[in-house]
Design an enzyme around this catalytic site. Sequence first.
Site, short mmCIF file in Angstrom:
data_model
loop_
_atom_site.label_atom_id
_atom_site.label_comp_id
_atom_site.label_asym_id
_atom_site.label_seq_id
_atom_site.Cartn_x
_atom_site.Cartn_y
_atom_site.Cartn_z
N HIS A 1 0.82 -37.02 9.54
CA HIS A 1 1.56 -36.68 10.77
C HIS A 1 1.57 -37.84 11.77
O HIS A 1 2.38 -37.86 12.68
CB HIS A 1 0.99 -35.41 11.40
CG HIS A 1 -0.34 -35.57 12.08
ND1 HIS A 1 -1.53 -35.20 11.48
CD2 HIS A 1 -0.66 -36.03 13.31
CE1 HIS A 1 -2.52 -35.43 12.32
NE2 HIS A 1 -2.02 -35.94 13.44
N ASP B 1 -2.10 -34.09 4.40
CA ASP B 1 -1.91 -34.80 5.66
C ASP B 1 -2.53 -36.20 5.61
O ASP B 1 -3.19 -36.64 6.55
CB ASP B 1 -2.51 -34.00 6.82
CG ASP B 1 -2.10 -34.56 8.18
OD1 ASP B 1 -1.03 -35.19 8.26
OD2 ASP B 1 -2.85 -34.39 9.14
N SER C 1 -6.65 -38.74 15.33
CA SER C 1 -6.11 -38.40 14.02
C SER C 1 -6.04 -39.62 13.12
O SER C 1 -5.49 -40.65 13.50
CB SER C 1 -4.70 -37.80 14.16
OG SER C 1 -4.74 -36.57 14.84
#
Length: 415
Positions: A144, A178, A260
């Site tokens: 992402h 992801d 992230s």
Amino acid sequence: MGYYDDHSAGRETRSRKRQGVKGSGLIGFFGAVLGALLVLLSVPVLANNGFLPYEVLLKNANEVDSDLVIEENTDDESVETETVSLQTTSEVIEAVDRVSDAVVGVVNMQQSSGLFGAEGGEGTGSGVIYKIEGDNAFVVTNQHVIQGAGEGSSELDVTLNDGSRVPAELIGEDLLTDLAVLTIDSEGIETVAEFGNSDDVRAGEPAIAIGNPLSFEGSVTLGIISAIERSLPVDLTGNGQPDWNAEVLQTDAAINPGNSGGALLNIQGEVIGINSMKIAQSSVEGIGFAIPSSLTLPVIADIEQYGEVQRPQMGILLRSLQEIPSFHWQDTLNLPEDVTGGVYVEGVESNTPAANAGLQEGDVIVGLNDEEINDSHDLRSFLYKDVKIGETIDVTFYREGEKQTVKLTLDKQVF
């Protein structure tokens, strides 16, 4: 005369009594001092030989010489506490030092909005350099973080630990886990992160998160592993319905926007997870998640080789048996009472291995080859870690209370 003689005798008697009292007082005083000395000398001997518990020793010693005992006790505790604190701090510092130069920032210039929704901003996240091969250094990050940038895109940059910014190339990405892999020029890069085995991680052990939250480069947060093998429903298609369960580690180490793709470390400085997400609600504090290294490593290996993750598929829509009310287990599915786990087949896609093998809606899968299958996590773990595309497996299931086994040849998963 009689009175006089009696009075003189009385004075003599009283004088002798006073002398006796004075002598007894001196003897008592010296006796008390001697007794105190004997207690002071004997208590340590008795305690060292196990005749007195610590509580009695402390009480008695306090009565004799409270200043001495309190000072010794306080010093012992403070030294022990200080030693443990310094040791823990030292271990965290050493762990961070081993990896910090390998944790980088990832800038996605393709994204049209920044962290705070400003139009025309850049999307930022973190990444981990895990390998150097020739002129290339390989970086793993979240899918992402690089979303919207195509393979070979020139719209991705990596910010190194020294503040320099270099262009990055997208090798491939995987929506399900992801994860994504980038490459950058290896010139000047000397540190790569070492992966540990997340299967050995236990709840309660220290966890260290490193990343670039809100563009604060190299931020370190400390916590613990709150839980292992968490299964989180994920909506991959954007239709509001979960169609995948992400298998993650849960930690209370702070994970904020920009973390992230960064590293979650154990106390040895090994990467045990790639930070991925958190529950962002005003009523929730300290619930963050990371993709376990045991899932990360095979994914990045596939991406390096194929540019994608090639997974085997059965071709079924599934649900864990535990998600179905228990009264249906016997009344509707006719399962034996000793069956307490499995995977319920909600549907079978046409022209898939499951359809060719004869599996039907309503079947409950309880085994693949020799592995017991208790839930969807077990099934996916078996497919993605233990077998390959084209391999034939035995599927054990219950249908209308009857236990059956069929052979199924796995095909490549297509999205």
